[in-house]
Design an enzyme around this catalytic site. Structure first.
Site, PDB file in Angstrom:
ATOM      1  N   GLY A  47     -25.562  32.489 -17.772  1.00  0.00           N
ATOM      2  CA  GLY A  47     -24.274  32.447 -17.099  1.00  0.00           C
ATOM      3  C   GLY A  47     -23.654  33.834 -17.063  1.00  0.00           C
ATOM      4  N   GLN A  52     -17.116  40.046 -16.248  1.00  0.00           N
ATOM      5  CA  GLN A  52     -18.122  40.791 -17.031  1.00  0.00           C
ATOM      6  C   GLN A  52     -18.734  41.962 -16.265  1.00  0.00           C
ATOM      7  OE1 GLN A  52     -20.206  36.881 -18.147  1.00  0.00           O
ATOM      8  NE2 GLN A  52     -20.703  38.200 -19.854  1.00  0.00           N
ATOM      9  N   CYS A  92     -23.608  35.901 -25.582  1.00  0.00           N
ATOM     10  CA  CYS A  92     -22.909  36.389 -24.391  1.00  0.00           C
ATOM     11  C   CYS A  92     -23.535  37.713 -23.975  1.00  0.00           C
ATOM     12  CB  CYS A  92     -21.427  36.586 -24.710  1.00  0.00           C
ATOM     13  SG  CYS A  92     -20.453  37.201 -23.321  1.00  0.00           S
ATOM     14  N   LEU A  93     -23.738  37.888 -22.676  1.00  0.00           N
ATOM     15  CA  LEU A  93     -24.310  39.150 -22.187  1.00  0.00           C
ATOM     16  C   LEU A  93     -23.372  40.322 -22.481  1.00  0.00           C
ATOM     17  CD1 LEU A  93     -25.847  37.914 -18.826  1.00  0.00           C
ATOM     18  CD2 LEU A  93     -27.099  38.701 -20.849  1.00  0.00           C
ATOM     19  N   HIS A 134     -17.546  28.400 -21.388  1.00  0.00           N
ATOM     20  CA  HIS A 134     -17.696  29.805 -21.795  1.00  0.00           C
ATOM     21  C   HIS A 134     -17.354  30.745 -20.635  1.00  0.00           C
ATOM     22  CE1 HIS A 134     -20.110  33.044 -23.992  1.00  0.00           C
ATOM     23  NE2 HIS A 134     -19.998  33.547 -22.778  1.00  0.00           N
ATOM     24  N   GLU A 135     -17.854  30.424 -19.439  1.00  0.00           N
ATOM     25  CA  GLU A 135     -17.650  31.320 -18.281  1.00  0.00           C
ATOM     26  C   GLU A 135     -16.214  31.278 -17.770  1.00  0.00           C
ATOM     27  OE1 GLU A 135     -19.877  33.413 -17.963  1.00  0.00           O
ATOM     28  OE2 GLU A 135     -21.469  32.340 -19.038  1.00  0.00           O
ATOM     29  N   HIS A 138     -14.134  33.545 -19.760  1.00  0.00           N
ATOM     30  CA  HIS A 138     -14.222  34.950 -19.316  1.00  0.00           C
ATOM     31  C   HIS A 138     -13.197  35.242 -18.221  1.00  0.00           C
ATOM     32  CE1 HIS A 138     -17.583  36.786 -21.388  1.00  0.00           C
ATOM     33  NE2 HIS A 138     -18.410  35.799 -21.092  1.00  0.00           N
TER      34      HIS A 138
HETATM   35  C1  QAP Z   1     -23.097  31.914 -22.081  1.00  0.00           C
HETATM   36  O1  QAP Z   1     -24.689  33.619 -22.274  1.00  0.00           O
HETATM   37  C2  QAP Z   1     -23.648  30.814 -22.958  1.00  0.00           C
HETATM   38  O2  QAP Z   1     -27.072  38.566 -26.894  1.00  0.00           O
HETATM   39  C3  QAP Z   1     -24.149  32.693 -21.362  1.00  0.00           C
HETATM   40  O3  QAP Z   1     -29.288  39.956 -26.292  1.00  0.00           O
HETATM   41  C4  QAP Z   1     -24.451  31.103 -24.043  1.00  0.00           C
HETATM   42  O4  QAP Z   1     -26.405  34.083 -20.932  1.00  0.00           O
HETATM   43  C5  QAP Z   1     -23.342  29.528 -22.707  1.00  0.00           C
HETATM   44  C6  QAP Z   1     -27.956  36.940 -23.747  1.00  0.00           C
HETATM   45  C7  QAP Z   1     -24.960  30.074 -24.838  1.00  0.00           C
HETATM   46  C8  QAP Z   1     -23.852  28.504 -23.490  1.00  0.00           C
HETATM   47  C9  QAP Z   1     -24.656  28.785 -24.544  1.00  0.00           C
HETATM   48  C10 QAP Z   1     -27.282  37.264 -24.906  1.00  0.00           C
HETATM   49  C11 QAP Z   1     -29.106  37.659 -23.440  1.00  0.00           C
HETATM   50  C12 QAP Z   1     -27.486  35.902 -22.830  1.00  0.00           C
HETATM   51  C13 QAP Z   1     -27.743  38.259 -25.750  1.00  0.00           C
HETATM   52  C14 QAP Z   1     -25.842  34.271 -21.983  1.00  0.00           C
HETATM   53  C15 QAP Z   1     -28.884  38.972 -25.425  1.00  0.00           C
HETATM   54  C16 QAP Z   1     -29.567  38.663 -24.271  1.00  0.00           C
HETATM   55  C17 QAP Z   1     -26.315  35.230 -22.977  1.00  0.00           C
HETATM   56 CO    CO Z   2     -20.278  35.482 -21.903  1.00  0.00          CO
END
Ligand code: QAP
Ligand code: CO
Length: 178
Positions: A47, A52, A92-93, A134-135, A138
């Site tokens: 997401g 972001q 989270c990215l 989550h989004e 943001h």
């Molecule tokens: C939000 O998060 C989310 O630390 C999206 O090194 C996360 O895409 C919603 C990511 C979990 C529900 C459950 C994070 C990639 C990606 C990192 C992401 C990383 C590489 C996070």
């Molecule tokens: Co995030």
């Protein structure tokens, strides 16, 4: 053509800006959605919110499918109702390398405009429900680390600030001196 955008990292103050609703979904909105999808897939995320990538508009993209071939693009997303609670591990990215448990609603009733500007509405649970919450956070300037203790959040901030300083110094050192 699609373009890869730069993802802002915590504690960048631009992540705290509350994004503005779109009057309508235009060709420019669709370009932003496509660029955000390319950016999200390249970073192996599920997401990404416009906040972001430094864009002050209520737009988000999600793909929670196994095959990473079910892109979802939403403008002006809203949660109409929530049901139940559930704790799950989130990342989270914008907070790379950190994963922590967060409590969210288990089910949400969701409304938004899709990529074509059509109003859609559905109820969902599981990973999609977590990701939607989550989004949307943001877009309101909120990060998953805000749900953690001050101590945990401060530790994460300090480590990321250090990494960002080191990255900045590496980038500077690779430029020939005049
Ligand atoms: C939000 O998060 C989310 O630390 C999206 O090194 C996360 O895409 C919603 C990511 C979990 C529900 C459950 C994070 C990639 C990606 C990192 C992401 C990383 C590489 C996070
Ligand atoms: Co995030």
């Amino acid at each position: 053509a699609m373009a890869r955008l730069t993802i802002l990292h915590f504690p960048d103050p631009r992540l705290r800006i509350k994004a503005r609703p779109l009057p309508s979904v235009t060709a420019e909105t669709r370009q932003l959605m496509d660029d955000m999808l390319e950016t999200m897939y390249a970073a192996e995320g599920i997401g990404l919110a416009a906040t972001q990538v430094g864009v002050d508009q209520r737009v988000l993209v999600i793909d929670v499918s196994e095959g990473r071939n079910e892109p979802r693009c939403y403008a002006n997303p809203e949660i109409l109702s929530r049901d139940g609670t559930e704790r799950s591990q989130e990342g989270c990215l914008s907070v790379p390398g950190y994963y922590e448990e967060v409590e969210r609603a288990e089910f949400v009733r969701f409304r938004a405009l899709d990529r074509d500007g059509n109003a859609i509405e559905f109820e969902t649970g599981g990973l999609l429900a977590v990701c939607i919450q989550h989004e949307i956070d943001h877009l309101d300037g909120k990060l998953f680390v805000d749900y953690l203790s001050d101590l945990k959040r401060r530790r994460i901030r300090k480590k990321l600030e250090k990494e960002q300083r080191e990255e900045r110094d590496r980038a500077r050192d690779s430029v020939p001196a005049i």
